[in-house]
Every structure is written in C-alpha cells, then in structure tokens.
Design an enzyme around this catalytic site. Structure first.
Site, mmCIF file in Angstrom:
data_model
loop_
_atom_site.group_PDB
_atom_site.id
_atom_site.type_symbol
_atom_site.label_atom_id
_atom_site.label_comp_id
_atom_site.label_asym_id
_atom_site.label_seq_id
_atom_site.Cartn_x
_atom_site.Cartn_y
_atom_site.Cartn_z
ATOM 1 C CE LYS A 139 -2.964 0.518 3.742
ATOM 2 N NZ LYS A 139 -2.971 1.721 4.439
ATOM 3 C CB SER A 140 3.762 2.298 2.130
ATOM 4 O OG SER A 140 3.142 2.214 3.254
ATOM 5 N NE ARG A 182 -2.152 -1.890 8.430
ATOM 6 C CZ ARG A 182 -1.902 -2.224 7.261
ATOM 7 N NH1 ARG A 182 -2.248 -3.637 6.980
ATOM 8 N NH2 ARG A 182 -1.734 -1.590 6.436
ATOM 9 N NE ARG A 217 -5.271 8.078 11.175
ATOM 10 C CZ ARG A 217 -4.608 7.371 10.504
ATOM 11 N NH1 ARG A 217 -5.065 6.682 9.577
ATOM 12 N NH2 ARG A 217 -3.404 7.193 10.656
ATOM 13 C CE LYS A 246 0.253 4.256 13.039
ATOM 14 N NZ LYS A 246 1.077 5.111 12.290
ATOM 15 C CD GLN A 289 0.855 8.170 7.239
ATOM 16 O OE1 GLN A 289 0.427 8.986 8.216
ATOM 17 N NE2 GLN A 289 -0.012 7.182 7.106
ATOM 18 C CG ASP A 318 1.208 0.247 9.579
ATOM 19 O OD1 ASP A 318 0.746 1.055 10.604
ATOM 20 O OD2 ASP A 318 1.305 0.576 8.598
ATOM 21 N NE ARG A 345 6.211 6.442 0.794
ATOM 22 C CZ ARG A 345 5.224 6.258 1.680
ATOM 23 N NH1 ARG A 345 4.457 5.768 1.447
ATOM 24 N NH2 ARG A 345 5.722 6.677 3.030
HETATM 25 C C1 S3P Z 1 2.800 4.821 6.244
HETATM 26 C C2 S3P Z 1 3.426 5.267 7.427
HETATM 27 C C3 S3P Z 1 3.142 5.027 8.923
HETATM 28 C C4 S3P Z 1 2.028 3.807 8.748
HETATM 29 C C5 S3P Z 1 0.944 3.798 7.674
HETATM 30 C C6 S3P Z 1 1.541 3.983 6.428
HETATM 31 C C7 S3P Z 1 3.468 5.483 4.759
HETATM 32 O O1 S3P Z 1 2.437 5.825 9.246
HETATM 33 O O2 S3P Z 1 1.379 3.363 10.047
HETATM 34 O O3 S3P Z 1 0.108 2.822 7.616
HETATM 35 O O4 S3P Z 1 3.038 4.658 3.948
HETATM 36 O O5 S3P Z 1 4.181 6.345 5.063
HETATM 37 P P1 S3P Z 1 3.226 7.163 10.351
HETATM 38 O O6 S3P Z 1 3.946 7.912 9.192
HETATM 39 O O7 S3P Z 1 2.145 8.034 10.840
HETATM 40 O O8 S3P Z 1 3.980 6.539 11.288
#
Ligand code: S3P
Length: 439
Positions: free
Chosen positions: A27-28, A394, A128, A348, A174, A321, A32
């Site tokens: 996903k991350s 999750r 959030r 989260k 993030q 996560d 990107r």
């Molecule tokens: C993510 C960073 C994490 C993670 C999130 C995805 C990302 O969050 O918990 O599910 O893709 O950069 P944080 O940057 O708030 O730790």
C-alpha cells in the site's frame, strides 16, 4: 464523503494453514508510485499495484487534478505524468476515504501548487491528526488550515516555498514524505532528521525517479527544483498484509507455509525480529530487489511454541502497522508480553491499543492497557465471541487469525474497510486454511 458498508466475518475455530499464499501489493509503495508518477515527466509503468480502496482514493484525487491514469482496478497501471507544474485545480474537495497516507502525502504535494485544494475523508480519517504535517509545511511558507488539528484540510497553494531544516518530533514516514514532496517544489536544500528510522520507501523511489538525496546518519537532505523522470515501479507484496499469514503460520502451520514475493525493506520487518525473539521459526529466502529498489523475499514459516517477550522499543516503528496481529500472537504465547513506546498506535485508523484490548477482553485474555502500550498474558486457547473492529482493517484481519487458536467461533463486525488494504482477504485466508465467511 465515503462511508464503509457494514459487513461481518464469522470465523470457525481451529484448523491449520498450509501451502503458499500471495498477498496484494504494498500500500505505501503503491500510493507513492502514483504520486511520484503524477509529478514526473513521462509515463510511469507500475506492476503489482494494490487496487485497494486507499490507493484508488489517491488515484481518483490525482485524476481530479488532471492526471491521466490507465489500468486502475488491475495490478498494471500507467501514470501519465503531469510534470512538476502540470497539475490542475480540482473541481471540488478531494475525498481520500480512509487513507491517512494519501491525505498526509497529498498535503506536501499540493502545498507548493499554484491553486488551492481541500482534503476530506471518511469518519475515521476526519478524526486523525493533521497538524503534524501542517506545522512543518507552514514553516516552509505553506498556507494550510485544519479544523482543530483534523480534516478538512484547506490548502492555499503557495508556489515559492522555501526549504527547512526540520527535526521530526515523532518517527513518521508520512510526515517525512510530505516534507520531501513539498521540498521538491521549494527553494534551497530541505533537511530532515528523524529520532529513529521510519519506512524509507519515498527516499528509495525518489532516487529511482532520478532525484539526488543525501543520507548522513539520521539526517536526509535534498535540493529543491529537481525534476522527476518517469520510471518503472514493480511493487512487491505488502509485508503488512503478509503479517497476518506469518502469524497464522507461527500459530497453526501444518508444515512449511510460504508467503511469496514479499517486500522485506528492513524499515518494515520489525515483526520478524519480534516473533523470532518469541521463538518463531521463520526463514527468509531473498529474491533480489524489485524495480524501485525494494528488497523482496519468500517468507517460510513453521509452527512453533511461542513465549512472551518485552518488545525492544527500537523495533516499535519498524513494526508499527503489525501490532494488532502481534498482540494476537502474544495472546497465544506462553507467559507475559509487554509493549511500551507505542503511543502512535492510538492515532491510526482506530485507537489500536484500545480496539485490540477490547478484542482481547472479548476472547478472555488477561491484559492491562497502558498509555503507550499493553501488558498481556498468553493463554493455551482463546475464547470466542464478538469483536468490534471499529472499521479498522488491520483489527478485523488480526482477529480473524486469532480463530486458529480459539475454542468458539469469532464474529468480527464492521469489516468493509479490509478492502482498503487487502482486497480478496477472505478468499486468500480460506485458501490458506482459515474457516472464514463474510456474512
Ligand atoms: C505509512 C506510514 C506509517 C504507517 C502507515 C503507512 C506510510 O504511518 O502506520 O500505515 O505509507 O508512510 P506514520 O508515518 O504516521 O507512522
């Protein structure tokens, strides 16, 4: 604003897992790839893309900003880059659904544009914290308003941001990524220092798009004004989705159980270290790096008797996560497990310390909720009952895995958001051996 459909899982107790599974793309990395592809000159070809609701939300937002994207809903996607100055104003607010990553990274991407934007999301996302991103962007000259720290986020585009030298107060990929995206459009050299390492997908991918970044210890710096050249991105399977099956294998594999082609970026794999400290039998068979410089492996797991541990705090950001399913592993381990330094879990998709603790209580696990973690005592078998996932994907998947060690069925409410990160979870889990049904 999008709201999840209610849906429920029923998972019958016991059983085992066997064979091999493949889980969807990371996903991350998929978020990107879309964003950098949109900012690049030329066409970016993505393979292994995660066509889950979160990444589709990012794609729809970029389309609303004038970017042409082909192949969405499949795993092969082409992004026709608009170039650094080519985005167009959207006709209305951009709805990012459940996706915190999408909203926070888009703040960095949109802050230096010539036009204004408004970002909204679902009920969870609207609660959030966004000031952690807005504050450093304002130091760069951005004009951003939040509502008591939360969305809607109103961005008055400000071309001509200036670089900053910023020490992150909490480890957050993030926040780091949002500053880097804004820094691409800023005058001067942006420098970011992290308290401890967080996932580094943005840095790795920026380099494959031709951007020069310098890493010195915990500090990272990048000159503004560098163009992005379209690239190929092969997205590996998501370690965070593999995590459910890694724990399932530790608890109930009937032989070697393999999760294939998984991204094993060391900033993501803290769960492997934690499980190994508990006595897990996990073997990693590397497959080389996928395009976009991400290491990939097949992960082979055998069942093992786990024992409780005190989790080293340095591993917490590297497994951030994976805690919902880690707590399930700990609930099935002999003795006490303690997690501290995990306050971030409270912000989260749900307050994951509170939602996990409530789930453990429903299954009869003795535990103590701490402000920044949890203390719990494992049991030979878990009870069954009702779990409220609070719409957190999750939490839903973690408690489905718990059924492998339960005496009674487990019913999990509010599971529609599993589609944000793991479309097809029920089918994959059934193929592996879980006795799960969607009601
Ligand atoms: C993510 C960073 C994490 C993670 C999130 C995805 C990302 O969050 O918990 O599910 O893709 O950069 P944080 O940057 O708030 O730790």
């Amino acid at each position: 604003m999008s709201e999840p459909r209610p849906a429920r899982y029923r998972v019958d107790p016991g059983g085992s897992v066997a064979g091999s599974v493949t889980v969807p793309g990371d996903k991350s990395i998929s978020h990107r790839a879309l964003m950098l592809g949109a900012l690049a000159e030329g066409t970016t070809a993505i393979t292994g893309f995660l066509a889950g609701e979160d990444c589709l939300g990012t794609a729809r937002a970029l389309e609303a900003l004038g970017v042409r994207i082909e192949g969405l809903r499949g795993t092969q996607v082409r992004v026709h880059g608009a170039g650094g100055a080519g985005l167009q104003p959207a006709a209305g607010p951009l709805d990012l659904g459940n996706a915190g990553t999408a909203m926070r990274l888009m703040m960095g991407l949109l802050a230096p544009q010539r036009f204004s934007s408004t970002l909204v999301g679902d009920r969870s996302l609207m609660r959030r914290p966004m000031e952690r991103v807005a504050a450093p962007l304002r130091l760069m000259g951005a004009q951003i308003r939040t509502h008591e720290g939360c969305p809607p986020v109103q961005i008055t585009g400000t071309p001509g941001l200036h670089a900053i030298d910023y020490a992150l107060p909490v480890a957050s990929a993030q926040v780091k990524s949002a500053i880097l995206l804004a820094g691409l459009g800023a005058r001067g050299r942006t420098r970011i220092t992290e308290p401890v390492p967080s996932r580094d997908h943005t840095e790795r991918m920026l380099r494959t798009f031709g951007v020069e970044l310098q890493q010195e210890g915990r500090s990272l710096s990048m000159a503004g004004g560098q163009p992005l050249n379209a690239s190929q991105v092969a997205v590996p399977a998501d370690f965070s989705s593999a995590a459910f099956f890694i724990v399932a294998g530790c608890l109930a594999a009937s032989g070697p159980f393999v999760i294939s082609n998984v991204g094993i970026n060391p900033t993501r794999t803290g769960l492997l270290d934690m499980l190994r400290l508990m006595g897990a039998d996990i073997r990693v068979h590397p497959r080389g790096a996928a395009a976009a410089a991400e290491p990939v492996a097949d992960i082979e797991v055998r069942a093992a008797a786990l024992h409780g541990i005190s989790v080293p705090e340095a591993l917490v950001p590297l497994a951030i996560d994976e805690f919902p399913v880690f707590f399930v592993a700990a609930a099935c381990a002999e003795g006490e497990t303690v997690v501290r330094g995990a306050h971030e879990l409270r912000v989260k998709e749900s307050d994951r310390l509170a939602t996990t603790a409530a789930g453990l209580a429903a299954l009869g696990i003795e535990h103590e909720l701490l402000p920044d973690g949890m203390r719990l005592r494992g049991a030979r078998a878990l009870g069954g009952g009702h779990i409220d996932s609070h719409g957190d994907h999750r939490i839903a998947m973690a408690f489905a895995v718990a059924a492998l060690k339960a005496r009674e069925p487990i019913e999990i409410d509010d599971v529609a958001n599993v589609a944000t990160s793991f479309p097809g979870f029920v089918g994959t889990a059934r193929a592996a051996g879980l006795q799960i049904r969607e009601l």
